[in-house]
Design a protein around this motif. Sequence first.
Motif: not given
Length: 67
Positions: A14-15, A17, A33, A35-36, A41-44, A47, A55
Amino acid sequence: TKAEAGDIVVFIFSHIGIVEKNQITANTIETIEGNTNTNGTRDSNTGDRVMRKYRDVKSVKLYIRIN
């Protein structure tokens, strides 16, 4: 299908780029990308950056190519 520069990549976790360079190796893509962070980590809360990432293609759900 190999990734091309400018493709939008959707990951299985669920991400998304943007592919930065045409895919050179069979296993890795280079993306930009948001929000990283350096840990991936991509949580608010953590990120907090736009970063270049490398990747594994196994983590790709699909590519979107706009012509």
